[in-house]
Design an enzyme around this catalytic site. Structure first.
Site, PDB file in Angstrom:
ATOM      1  N   GLU A  82      -3.721   6.070   9.341  1.00 53.48           N
ATOM      2  CA  GLU A  82      -4.225   7.391   8.734  1.00 53.48           C
ATOM      3  C   GLU A  82      -4.998   7.833   8.555  1.00 53.48           C
ATOM      4  O   GLU A  82      -6.091   6.703   9.661  1.00 53.48           O
ATOM      5  CB  GLU A  82      -4.531   6.389   6.901  1.00 53.48           C
ATOM      6  CG  GLU A  82      -5.153   5.589   7.226  1.00 53.48           C
ATOM      7  CD  GLU A  82      -5.275   5.071   5.540  1.00 53.48           C
ATOM      8  OE1 GLU A  82      -4.638   5.512   4.310  1.00 53.48           O
ATOM      9  OE2 GLU A  82      -6.414   4.337   4.988  1.00 53.48           O
ATOM     10  N   ARG A  88      -5.202  -7.273 -10.078  1.00 56.36           N
ATOM     11  CA  ARG A  88      -6.118  -9.509 -11.170  1.00 56.36           C
ATOM     12  C   ARG A  88      -7.629  -8.854 -11.193  1.00 56.36           C
ATOM     13  O   ARG A  88      -7.685  -7.366 -11.735  1.00 56.36           O
ATOM     14  CB  ARG A  88      -6.011 -10.024 -10.257  1.00 56.36           C
ATOM     15  CG  ARG A  88      -6.630  -9.537  -8.599  1.00 56.36           C
ATOM     16  CD  ARG A  88      -6.665 -11.300  -7.285  1.00 56.36           C
ATOM     17  NE  ARG A  88      -6.815  -9.836  -5.862  1.00 56.36           N
ATOM     18  CZ  ARG A  88      -8.470  -9.265  -5.536  1.00 56.36           C
ATOM     19  NH1 ARG A  88      -9.318  -9.763  -6.272  1.00 56.36           N
ATOM     20  NH2 ARG A  88      -8.376  -8.962  -4.475  1.00 56.36           N
ATOM     21  N   LYS A 139       0.561  -1.401   0.180  1.00 55.08           N
ATOM     22  CA  LYS A 139       0.393  -0.125  -0.413  1.00 55.08           C
ATOM     23  C   LYS A 139       0.761   1.349   0.303  1.00 55.08           C
ATOM     24  O   LYS A 139       0.380   2.411  -0.833  1.00 55.08           O
ATOM     25  CB  LYS A 139      -0.677  -0.175   0.876  1.00 55.08           C
ATOM     26  CG  LYS A 139      -2.472  -0.906   0.653  1.00 55.08           C
ATOM     27  CD  LYS A 139      -2.900  -0.940   1.987  1.00 55.08           C
ATOM     28  CE  LYS A 139      -3.822  -2.290   2.077  1.00 55.08           C
ATOM     29  NZ  LYS A 139      -3.416  -3.019   2.086  1.00 55.08           N
ATOM     30  N   HIS A 191     -14.680  -6.765   6.571  1.00 53.02           N
ATOM     31  CA  HIS A 191     -14.801  -5.468   5.855  1.00 53.02           C
ATOM     32  C   HIS A 191     -13.990  -6.564   4.368  1.00 53.02           C
ATOM     33  O   HIS A 191     -13.440  -6.150   3.637  1.00 53.02           O
ATOM     34  CB  HIS A 191     -12.753  -5.557   6.367  1.00 53.02           C
ATOM     35  CG  HIS A 191     -12.957  -4.678   7.741  1.00 53.02           C
ATOM     36  ND1 HIS A 191     -13.303  -3.442   7.316  1.00 53.02           N
ATOM     37  CD2 HIS A 191     -12.187  -4.635   8.941  1.00 53.02           C
ATOM     38  CE1 HIS A 191     -13.033  -2.957   8.926  1.00 53.02           C
ATOM     39  NE2 HIS A 191     -12.688  -3.752   9.550  1.00 53.02           N
TER      40      HIS A 191
END
Length: 480
Positions: free
Chosen positions: A199, A291, A115, A234
């Site tokens: 974050e 993908r 990330k 999630h």
């Protein structure tokens, strides 16, 4: 490209093989001992057992899969999704052995697999980012420093992974240390890398992603958005295309941003750029999945393209046959992931035998399926049985179609997410489009689902009784 090996199982293996067959390409299936009698094995032109049921002894054995491909004179390997699909080492090994990896180059997988590296790569392209510090950390003191700077609530995320693992929301400073420890432990266990970054947590977030496709001739297209905000743990359960809240201007802005992300890593093939959107319709780059996505069918239905066919054409060096202006949204599509999970028991996997397994059919209904009646559900893999997709001229039509199709499923032997799907598609928040990733937390509980089932059973009984009484009246009418 005359022969393709599909390094996967279940519905996605079948999905890829069907398009390959349509293109006149022969297919090779690989399978574990647990999948010896699976539909994807029988459908393929050739099939090879590669190991014991656990994925680390079969579907994750990249070197063994490449040896099979070389022995059978395969031209390309399609990884599907999951397993080795985002493994840069595997993609590189495929390339080094003179085979075509039907996906992006290993460099792009590596960049977007982290990330933080992904954020660094797209910095120069003026892509909106969630406020935070772009460095991987493991020190609690540093996390305190970052969180105090950007303000609570904050989100701790594993640098090396996804799927909700190593992710923790921290509402206040007192909880930061314990949540950091849990996130690091989970990330280490799942990805072998405990580094995380911190974050700003976007409140009332929506999860909106853009499908992209890039060729080796410098062309990058986007195929509009998918709304993926209905999630549990999630992880997505319901997806739709297009989103009910995007304006044409916002859709175009997100599409352009997504193509820039692809350009930032010299991307080739199919990929998905994921964004978070806040309550004020500001969007922020989240990550790129290098993908084909589980939810790609909804994009295929509204755009009229076969994404797997485009993947294969791009992989063999062809130029994309479309321009951005050729692509238009037509209609609306819904998808429900039908998992062998118990929605009344925290969505825990439901292992058993598919004593009855009948799928819905009809106009506007597509089922991407990997199982059949009489099969056992393996405990070793993701518990998804199939994907139910519906297509209508309007969002309302697609919703009604999927509700009817859910009723037409006949499954006995395991619990599934079908009742949860009914709950979602009937809920006012979903139908109005006024929902976010907190839908399950805000509206769903086993009790609400039980109550819905009870109410529907009572209504069905009342209708049946009314019809019975009406029939009795007709039978008692005097003859003329």
């Amino acid at each position: 490209m005359k022969k393709i090996l599909v390094a996967n199982r279940g519905e996605i293996a079948l999905r890829v093989m069907r398009t390959a067959k349509k293109m006149g390409i022969s297919t090779v299936a690989v399978f574990s001992e647990a999948d010896r009698n699976a539909p994807h094995v029988r459908f393929a032109d050739e099939a090879v057992c590669i190991g014991e049921p656990p994925s680390n002894k079969s579907y994750l054995l990249g070197d063994k899969i490449i040896k099979v491909a070389l022995k059978l004179n395969v031209d390309g390997i399609h990884p599907g999704y999951g397993f080795l699909s985002e493994n840069a080492d595997f993609a590189e090994a495929v390339e080094k052995n003179g085979l075509t990896f039907i996906g992006p180059k290993s460099k792009a997988i590596r960049v977007m697999g982290s990330k933080l590296a992904a954020k660094e790569a797209v910095k120069a392209y003026d892509i909106p980012m969630v406020p935070g510090i772009d460095e991987a950390i493991t020190e609690v003191a540093k996390a305190h420093e970052i969180a105090n700077e950007i303000g609570y609530p904050v989100l701790i995320k594993a640098s090396a992974g996804g799927g909700g693992k190593g992710m923790r929301i921290v509402e206040k400073e007192a909880d930061l240390e314990s949540q950091m420890e849990r996130a690091i432990s989970e990330a280490t266990s799942a990805f072998g890398d405990g580094s995380v970054f911190v974050e700003k947590y976007v409140t009332s977030p929506r999860h909106i992603e853009i499908q992209v496709m890039a060729d080796t001739h410098g062309n990058v297209l986007h195929f509009f958005e998918r709304e993926c905000s209905i999630q549990r743990r999630h992880q997505k359960v319901v997806e739709e295309a297009p989103s009910s809240i995007l304006t044409p201007e916002l859709r175009n802005a997100m599409g352009v941003a997504a193509t820039k992300v692809a350009e930032a890593c010299d991307y080739v093939g199919a990929g998905t750029v994921e964004f978070l959107m806040d309550a004020d319709l500001n969007f922020y780059f989240l990550e790129m999945n290098t993908r084909l996505q589980v939810e790609h069918p909804v994009t295929e239905l509204i755009s009229g393209v076969d994404l797997v066919e485009l993947q294969i054409k791009v992989a063999r060096g062809e130029e994309l046959p479309l321009k951005q202006e050729d692509l238009k949204i037509q209609g609306h599509a819904m998808e429900l992931r039908v998992y062998a999970e118990d929605p009344l028991n925290d969505f825990l996997p439901s292992v058993g035998n598919l004593e009855v397994y009948k799928l819905p059919v009809g106009e506007g209904i597509r089922v991407d399926n990997g199982f059949e009646e009489g099969m056992d559900i393996p405990i070793y893999y993701d518990p998804m049985l199939s994907k139910l997709i519906t297509y209508g001229e309007t969002r309302e039509e697609a919703i009604e179609l999927i509700l009817d199709a859910i009723q037409d499923y006949k499954i006995k032997g395991v619990q599934t997410t079908l009742p949860f799907g009914t709950f979602v598609f009937k809920h006012d928040a979903f139908r109005s489009g006024n929902f976010d990733t907190h839908f399950v937390k805000d509206y769903y509980s086993p009790e609400t689902l039980k109550q819905q089932n009870t109410d529907e059973a009572e209504i069905a009984a009342m209708i049946a009784l009314h019809q019975y009484l009406e029939d009795q009246k007709i039978l008692k009418l005097p003859s003329n």
